[in-house]
Structure formats: C-alpha cells, structure tokens
Write an enzyme that holds these catalytic residues in place. Structure first.
Site, PDB file in Angstrom:
ATOM      1  NE  ARG A 105      14.121 -13.445  24.068  1.00  0.00           N
ATOM      2  CZ  ARG A 105      13.488 -13.396  25.123  1.00  0.00           C
ATOM      3  NH1 ARG A 105      14.004 -12.833  26.556  1.00  0.00           N
ATOM      4  NH2 ARG A 105      12.261 -14.624  25.400  1.00  0.00           N
ATOM      5  CB  SER A 164      11.967 -17.306  18.708  1.00  0.00           C
ATOM      6  OG  SER A 164      11.105 -17.736  19.339  1.00  0.00           O
ATOM      7  CD  GLU A 188      14.238 -14.839  20.507  1.00  0.00           C
ATOM      8  OE1 GLU A 188      13.412 -13.767  20.509  1.00  0.00           O
ATOM      9  OE2 GLU A 188      14.773 -15.054  21.544  1.00  0.00           O
TER      10      GLU A 188
HETATM   11  C1  LIG Z   1      14.696 -24.661  19.492  1.00  0.00           C
HETATM   12  C2  LIG Z   1      15.227 -23.462  20.545  1.00  0.00           C
HETATM   13  C3  LIG Z   1      14.711 -23.373  21.097  1.00  0.00           C
HETATM   14  C4  LIG Z   1      14.444 -21.757  22.025  1.00  0.00           C
HETATM   15  N1  LIG Z   1      14.096 -21.404  22.822  1.00  0.00           N
HETATM   16  C5  LIG Z   1      14.734 -20.069  23.359  1.00  0.00           C
HETATM   17  C6  LIG Z   1      13.675 -19.657  24.521  1.00  0.00           C
HETATM   18  O1  LIG Z   1      12.426 -20.006  24.689  1.00  0.00           O
HETATM   19  N2  LIG Z   1      13.773 -18.462  24.757  1.00  0.00           N
HETATM   20  C7  LIG Z   1      15.527 -17.949  24.527  1.00  0.00           C
HETATM   21  O2  LIG Z   1      15.613 -16.872  25.143  1.00  0.00           O
HETATM   22  N3  LIG Z   1      15.269 -18.386  23.553  1.00  0.00           N
HETATM   23  C8  LIG Z   1      15.602 -19.393  23.018  1.00  0.00           C
HETATM   24  N4  LIG Z   1      16.024 -19.733  21.807  1.00  0.00           N
HETATM   25  C9  LIG Z   1      17.760 -19.504  21.421  1.00  0.00           C
HETATM   26  C10 LIG Z   1      18.742 -20.137  22.462  1.00  0.00           C
HETATM   27  O3  LIG Z   1      18.462 -21.273  23.531  1.00  0.00           O
HETATM   28  C11 LIG Z   1      18.981 -19.156  23.937  1.00  0.00           C
HETATM   29  O4  LIG Z   1      19.672 -17.763  23.288  1.00  0.00           O
HETATM   30  C12 LIG Z   1      20.528 -19.487  24.191  1.00  0.00           C
HETATM   31  O5  LIG Z   1      20.601 -19.032  25.689  1.00  0.00           O
HETATM   32  C13 LIG Z   1      21.416 -19.231  23.896  1.00  0.00           C
HETATM   33  O6  LIG Z   1      23.010 -20.024  24.478  1.00  0.00           O
HETATM   34  P1  LIG Z   1      24.114 -20.495  24.248  1.00  0.00           P
HETATM   35  O7  LIG Z   1      24.863 -20.815  24.306  1.00  0.00           O
HETATM   36  O8  LIG Z   1      23.720 -21.569  22.751  1.00  0.00           O
HETATM   37  O9  LIG Z   1      24.249 -19.234  23.107  1.00  0.00           O
HETATM   38  P2  LIG Z   1      25.203 -18.887  21.338  1.00  0.00           P
HETATM   39  O10 LIG Z   1      24.287 -18.971  20.492  1.00  0.00           O
HETATM   40  O11 LIG Z   1      26.687 -19.681  21.447  1.00  0.00           O
HETATM   41  O12 LIG Z   1      25.628 -17.626  21.668  1.00  0.00           O
HETATM   42  C14 LIG Z   1      24.567 -16.402  22.335  1.00  0.00           C
HETATM   43  C15 LIG Z   1      25.897 -14.793  21.990  1.00  0.00           C
HETATM   44  O13 LIG Z   1      26.348 -15.569  23.578  1.00  0.00           O
HETATM   45  C16 LIG Z   1      27.244 -14.883  23.803  1.00  0.00           C
HETATM   46  N5  LIG Z   1      28.329 -16.247  24.509  1.00  0.00           N
HETATM   47  C17 LIG Z   1      27.969 -17.668  24.941  1.00  0.00           C
HETATM   48  N6  LIG Z   1      29.000 -17.975  25.883  1.00  0.00           N
HETATM   49  C18 LIG Z   1      29.366 -16.967  26.335  1.00  0.00           C
HETATM   50  C19 LIG Z   1      29.729 -16.206  27.448  1.00  0.00           C
HETATM   51  N7  LIG Z   1      30.542 -17.185  28.056  1.00  0.00           N
HETATM   52  N8  LIG Z   1      30.791 -15.356  27.706  1.00  0.00           N
HETATM   53  C20 LIG Z   1      29.774 -13.814  27.041  1.00  0.00           C
HETATM   54  N9  LIG Z   1      28.945 -14.408  25.553  1.00  0.00           N
HETATM   55  C21 LIG Z   1      28.962 -15.618  25.319  1.00  0.00           C
HETATM   56  C22 LIG Z   1      27.506 -15.735  22.226  1.00  0.00           C
HETATM   57  O14 LIG Z   1      29.115 -14.718  22.135  1.00  0.00           O
HETATM   58  C23 LIG Z   1      26.504 -14.797  21.580  1.00  0.00           C
HETATM   59  O15 LIG Z   1      26.657 -13.447  21.053  1.00  0.00           O
HETATM   60  C24 LIG Z   1      16.148 -21.442  21.648  1.00  0.00           C
HETATM   61  C25 LIG Z   1      16.879 -22.076  20.705  1.00  0.00           C
HETATM   62  C26 LIG Z   1      16.201 -22.948  19.705  1.00  0.00           C
HETATM   63  C27 LIG Z   1      17.198 -23.682  19.213  1.00  0.00           C
END
Ligand SMILES: Cc1cc2nc3c(=O)[nH]c(=O)nc-3n(C[C@H](O)[C@H](O)[C@H](O)COP(=O)(O)OP(=O)(O)OC[C@H]3O[C@@H](n4cnc5c(N)ncnc54)[C@H](O)[C@@H]3O)c2cc1C
Length: 309
Positions: free
Chosen positions: A184, A232, A302
């Site tokens: 992560r 998580s 996380e």
């Molecule tokens: C129901 C559920 C299940 C999930 N299961 C998992 C799982 O199995 N495994 C897992 O790893 N995660 C999981 N997640 C967490 C999440 O979905 C992931 O970590 C996902 O990859 C985050 O992407 P996001 O676009 O929502 O990022 P955000 O939450 O919007 O941002 C996360 C971080 O990334 C940065 N960021 C976003 N876009 C960019 C960009 N273009 N350039 C630079 N920085 C950027 C943001 O500034 C922040 O620091 C889950 C979440 C939910 C709600």
C-alpha cells in the site's frame, strides 16, 4: 489572525486569476463528503475539474504561483477527509485524464479511468493480469498512488511507466526501474500528479479472465461493499490479519456517533448515517487501543487521513 488574513488574500488572488484563465469547472467551499465513498468530509476551498491536461497544468502552475496547497482526488474511496475540510485546491482529473487504449505490451490508461472501466476494457481486448483488482472501487491514479491490491497482488507489479506532473507543473515520466512499490505504498513523491500509466498485461482468453474476476468478486461478499466506507481501515501487520485481531479484541459493532465497526467485516468502519470524521477518528483510536492491549500490536491505518480538523 495575520496568518488567516494572508490565506484569505492568497485565495482572493487565486480566484481572480483563475477566473481570467477560465479553466474547467471551479467550485468554492465544495463539501468533500460529496466526493468520498465514506460520505464524510468538510469543504475544499477550491474544487477544480479541468477539462484537459493543458488546463490542468495551467491550474497547477497558478496554484503554485499563489502559494496555495494542492491535493489530487481520485474517486475518494481511500480517504477520510477531516470535518474542517481541505485548504487550497483539490484537483479532480475526472474530465481530463480518460484515455484508455491498447499499447505495446499492455494498456495505456488515464488516471481518472475507474478500475471497473479498465477491467471491462481488458476483458473485451482479452488482456489478462488485472483480475485481482475486481471490486476495488477507485481510479487508476489513486490505485497507483497507494499501490492498491488484493489477495497477495498489487497494481505496482504491472506498472511499466507513470506519467504526470510535479507541483511546479513540469512534466515527468517514470519508468519501472525508477518506481518502487511495497504494501500500500509507492515511492512516488508526494507532489506527483499522475495523469496516465502504461500497464504490462498478457493475452488471455476472455472466459478465463471473466471467471477469475467473478471468483475475486465473490470473495468480497464477506465485506460490507454496499455500505459507506473507505475500504480496509488498517493495514495487515506482519504475519496477521487486521480484521481477525480487531474481531478477537471484541471491537465488532463498536460505535461512536454514526461510525461503526462493521459487523460483517471487522476491518471496515462504516458510516451508518451522519458520521463525522472526528467520530471515525475516535473509533479508529479506540480500536487501536483495544488491539494494542490485547495483542501488543499497533495497527497502522490504510485509509488516508487528510485535511484540517
Ligand atoms: C468497498 C471498498 C473496498 C476496497 N477494497 C480495496 C482493496 O481490496 N484493496 C485496496 O488496495 N484498496 C481497496 N479500497 C480502497 C480504495 O478503493 C483504493 O485504495 C483505490 O485505489 C483508491 O483510489 P481512489 O481513486 O479512490 O483514490 P482516492 O481515495 O481519491 O485517493 C487516494 C490517494 O491517492 C492520491 N491520488 C488520487 N489520484 C491521484 C492522481 N491522479 N495523482 C496523484 N495522486 C493521486 C490522493 O491524493 C490520495 O493520496 C476499497 C475501498 C472501498 C470503499
């Protein structure tokens, strides 16, 4: 007081110059709860959705010139945004970085493309390797930033090149030899704005890809995927799973205000309605305290905590 006036002055300067630039959708005091899967989060001073990469660069340079902080948001599925919101600019790339095409050795994907769209595309083009990501709700940019993954695999293993900009607005291109991913985490500098990436994939039969994705999705039935959460809450400590430690510490169902440790999966905190970020934070600390007392293990979060309380 003087500091507050300085911030207001900077915001006014930024607003005026931004209006002159006319770049993309600009919202002020935009509640970030509208942009997070937790449905929690105070306002962003400026929430900006540029329409093109060029517009994005202009916004980034202006933000820098005005001395405002900048944060990129993807789909907001890994974030706990504080109740006081985020100062400066929150940049949403959902209109600008949507490219998705086959390239030599895999796919070229824009940062705003959702994991679901990416998986559907790979299925149609019979490109395998990403099936383990099925059910992760974020964008590609967010997934790379946090090295999202599941079932022992993570997206970093498939990244060939990351392109984007640094906060001064200079274009950057990082090849896999300069990228390091671990659990992560990535070594991408905090100020890197990811605009696109190339992922290395292999030819595979669509029936095989589909079957694997269905299997990975099925495993998620033990998670509260239909509730408001940010996935998580805690990382798994070495040799253990956070969910099991939390459950065995008697935390399932613990509740503070609208925030509750899920009865379905102990490593999820869900917003039962009207939860605030401070309630979630308090619950996180309570769980950490109980697990520490019972097992002597300090759980690390996380989910990412951002913004001002
Ligand atoms: C129901 C559920 C299940 C999930 N299961 C998992 C799982 O199995 N495994 C897992 O790893 N995660 C999981 N997640 C967490 C999440 O979905 C992931 O970590 C996902 O990859 C985050 O992407 P996001 O676009 O929502 O990022 P955000 O939450 O919007 O941002 C996360 C971080 O990334 C940065 N960021 C976003 N876009 C960019 C960009 N273009 N350039 C630079 N920085 C950027 C943001 O500034 C922040 O620091 C889950 C979440 C939910 C709600």
């Amino acid at each position: 007081m003087a500091q507050k006036e300085e911030i207001t002055e900077r915001n006014v300067r930024f607003r005026n110059q931004l209006a002159a630039l006319g770049k993309g959708e600009i919202l002020e005091k935009e509640p970030l709860c509208k942009h997070t899967s937790f449905d929690i989060g105070g306002p962003a001073d400026f929430f900006i959705r540029p329409r093109t990469e060029q517009e994005m660069v202009a916004v980034v340079r202006l933000t820098r010139a005005c001395g405002l902080p900048l944060m990129v948001i993807g789909r907001g599925t890994n974030l706990l945004v504080a109740d006081g919101g985020v100062r400066g600019v929150v940049l949403d790339l959902s209109l600008a970085c949507r490219q998705l095409e086959v390239c030599s050795g895999g796919v070229l994907v824009g940062a705003a493309v959702s994991i679901k769209e990416l998986l559907d595309f790979c299925l149609c083009r019979e490109l395998g390797g990403l099936e383990f990501m099925a059910g992760i709700p974020g964008s590609l940019g967010g997934a790379i930033r946090v090295n999202a993954g599941a079932w022992g695999k993570s997206i970093g293993e498939l990244v060939d090149v990351v392109r984007g900009y640094d906060f001064p607005g200079q274009a950057i291109s990082l090849e896999s030899s300069r990228l390091h991913f671990c659990y992560r985490q990535s070594n991408l500098a905090e100020d890197v704005i990811i605009t696109e990436a190339e992922l290395m994939l292999s030819p595979a039969l669509s029936e095989v890809i589909k079957k694997q994705m269905e299997e990975f999705q099925r495993r998620r039935l033990s998670q509260p995927w239909d509730q408001k959460s940010a996935g998580s809450v805690f990382k798994n400590p070495p040799g253990a799973t956070a969910g099991k430690l939390i459950e065995e510490s008697g935390c399932k169902g613990l509740r503070i205000g609208g925030a509750e440790v899920s009865l379905k999966h102990a490593n999820f905190i869900i917003n039962r309605g009207g939860a605030t970020a401070s309630e979630v934070k308090e619950l996180i600390e309570k769980v950490q305290g109980k697990v520490k007392r019972r097992f002597g293990v300090k759980l690390e979060t996380e989910i990412l905590l951002v913004g001002e309380e």
